[in-house]
Design an enzyme around this catalytic site. Structure first.
Site, PDB file in Angstrom:
ATOM      1  N   ARG A  69       0.865  -1.199   0.057  1.00  0.00           N
ATOM      2  CA  ARG A  69       0.139  -0.041  -0.092  1.00  0.00           C
ATOM      3  C   ARG A  69       1.088   1.444  -0.202  1.00  0.00           C
ATOM      4  O   ARG A  69       2.158   1.197   0.248  1.00  0.00           O
ATOM      5  CB  ARG A  69      -1.086  -0.090   1.252  1.00  0.00           C
ATOM      6  CG  ARG A  69      -0.235   0.060   2.597  1.00  0.00           C
ATOM      7  CD  ARG A  69      -0.760   0.538   3.581  1.00  0.00           C
ATOM      8  NE  ARG A  69      -0.329   0.330   5.067  1.00  0.00           N
ATOM      9  CZ  ARG A  69       0.590   1.331   5.387  1.00  0.00           C
ATOM     10  NH1 ARG A  69       0.982   2.248   4.682  1.00  0.00           N
ATOM     11  NH2 ARG A  69       1.298   1.162   6.536  1.00  0.00           N
ATOM     12  N   GLY A  70       0.320   2.395  -0.339  1.00  0.00           N
ATOM     13  CA  GLY A  70       0.969   3.644  -0.022  1.00  0.00           C
ATOM     14  C   GLY A  70       1.114   3.979   1.199  1.00  0.00           C
ATOM     15  O   GLY A  70       0.348   3.397   2.328  1.00  0.00           O
ATOM     16  N   TYR A  75       0.072   1.035  12.541  1.00  0.00           N
ATOM     17  CA  TYR A  75      -0.327  -0.248  13.471  1.00  0.00           C
ATOM     18  C   TYR A  75      -1.582  -0.339  13.606  1.00  0.00           C
ATOM     19  O   TYR A  75      -2.678   0.363  13.322  1.00  0.00           O
ATOM     20  CB  TYR A  75      -0.028   0.212  15.049  1.00  0.00           C
ATOM     21  CG  TYR A  75      -0.505  -0.463  16.127  1.00  0.00           C
ATOM     22  CD1 TYR A  75       0.187  -2.026  16.171  1.00  0.00           C
ATOM     23  CD2 TYR A  75      -1.615  -0.395  16.500  1.00  0.00           C
ATOM     24  CE1 TYR A  75      -0.428  -3.085  17.172  1.00  0.00           C
ATOM     25  CE2 TYR A  75      -2.168  -1.450  17.696  1.00  0.00           C
ATOM     26  CZ  TYR A  75      -1.506  -2.730  17.765  1.00  0.00           C
ATOM     27  OH  TYR A  75      -2.132  -3.340  18.547  1.00  0.00           O
ATOM     28  N   SER A 141      -5.966   6.337   9.650  1.00  0.00           N
ATOM     29  CA  SER A 141      -5.255   6.216   8.552  1.00  0.00           C
ATOM     30  C   SER A 141      -5.793   5.861   7.127  1.00  0.00           C
ATOM     31  O   SER A 141      -6.529   4.899   7.451  1.00  0.00           O
ATOM     32  CB  SER A 141      -4.024   5.581   9.183  1.00  0.00           C
ATOM     33  OG  SER A 141      -3.543   5.949  10.469  1.00  0.00           O
ATOM     34  N   GLY A 143      -4.453   4.255   3.380  1.00  0.00           N
ATOM     35  CA  GLY A 143      -3.402   4.043   2.375  1.00  0.00           C
ATOM     36  C   GLY A 143      -4.248   2.925   1.478  1.00  0.00           C
ATOM     37  O   GLY A 143      -4.963   2.348   1.531  1.00  0.00           O
ATOM     38  N   LEU A 155      -8.694   2.155   4.798  1.00  0.00           N
ATOM     39  CA  LEU A 155      -8.744   2.777   6.003  1.00  0.00           C
ATOM     40  C   LEU A 155      -8.924   2.156   7.068  1.00  0.00           C
ATOM     41  O   LEU A 155      -9.381   0.909   7.299  1.00  0.00           O
ATOM     42  CB  LEU A 155     -10.013   3.939   5.932  1.00  0.00           C
ATOM     43  CG  LEU A 155     -11.376   3.544   5.985  1.00  0.00           C
ATOM     44  CD1 LEU A 155     -11.705   3.272   7.642  1.00  0.00           C
ATOM     45  CD2 LEU A 155     -12.262   4.883   5.431  1.00  0.00           C
ATOM     46  N   CYS A 172       2.591   6.824  10.511  1.00  0.00           N
ATOM     47  CA  CYS A 172       2.448   7.622   9.079  1.00  0.00           C
ATOM     48  C   CYS A 172       3.762   8.211   8.698  1.00  0.00           C
ATOM     49  O   CYS A 172       3.669   8.971   7.717  1.00  0.00           O
ATOM     50  CB  CYS A 172       1.233   8.332   8.916  1.00  0.00           C
ATOM     51  SG  CYS A 172      -0.292   7.156   9.425  1.00  0.00           S
TER      52      CYS A 172
END
EC number: 2.3.1.181
Length: 224
Positions: A69-70, A75, A141, A143, A155, A172
């Site tokens: 993923r980007g 965590y 978060s 990605g 997400l 991140c």
């Protein structure tokens, strides 16, 4: 009509779900329905494709998985609601929707913002740091990975979890970034992943115009 399959997967090891997302994306074709996978993972750090090792500050018993993923390191743990979005972006464009990868990220951020609004909480995205924040603290978060014009990953929304492992990393990639979770703002009885998941799905579908859903695995998610 845009169809969407929602899979409620419970608690699953990260690597198993990651490889299943890769397989699904590799095997799907123009007739494959888009899907949302709702899941929680046992404790794991995941390092994004742009991740730098220095953002893992201390060693621990928690495994670290290098993923595709980007983004940087984050965590995952139980009590965090994951929503993976397996979306055929190129098909949505062919249907006339004005959508890009950036706009898909925005849709994910906005479904979190609207979910927080449902709880009377003011959350917001940052243009230079994908995700959703409350008073400078990060609650969600994001990605994604795009392959063959289709997305996977998604997400991670902190609901009711142990935030301590975030202290082992620069979340991140941001040193000193403080994390937060839903239960810090509402009663613990209401800070439940199944309730958050229902709201996330409803808002995501409304934003992107999905008007038909098939719910699998005895999900408690309600169709909109």
């Amino acid at each position: 009509m845009n169809h969407l399959i929602i899979r409620q997967l419970g608690i699953q090891p990260y690597e198993r779900i990651w490889h299943q997302m890769q397989d699904f994306t590799d095997q799907r074709d123009e007739h494959s329905a888009d899907e949302i996978w709702l899941v929680q993972h046992p404790a794991v750090f995941t390092q994004g494709s742009a991740g730098k090792s220095e953002h893992l500050l201390t060693s621990s018993h928690i495994p670290v998985v290098q993923t595709d993923r980007g983004g940087q390191i984050t965590y995952h743990g139980e009590g965090q609601q994951i929503m993976y979005v397996l979306i055929d972006i190129k098909r949505l464009k062919a249907q006339g929707k004005d959508i890009s990868v950036r706009e898909l990220v925005t849709a994910l951020e906005q479904c979190v913002v609207r979910t927080l609004e449902d709880y009377g909480i003011d959350g917001y995205p940052k243009p230079d740091a994908p995700g959703v924040y409350i008073e400078g603290k990060k609650i969600c978060s994001l990605g994604l990975r795009i392959r063959k014009g289709c997305s996977f990953h998604g997400l991670a929304f902190n609901v009711n979890m142990d935030l301590t492992p975030f202290s082992h990393i620069n979340p991140c990639g941001y040193a000193g970034l403080e994390m937060t979770q839903l239960k810090d703002y509402i009663s613990e009885d209401n800070a439940q992943c199944k309730l958050v998941a229902s709201k996330l799905v409803a808002h995501f579908c409304n934003i992107l115009g999905y008007n038909s859903q098939k719910i699998t695995n005895k999900s408690e998610i309600q169709a909109v």
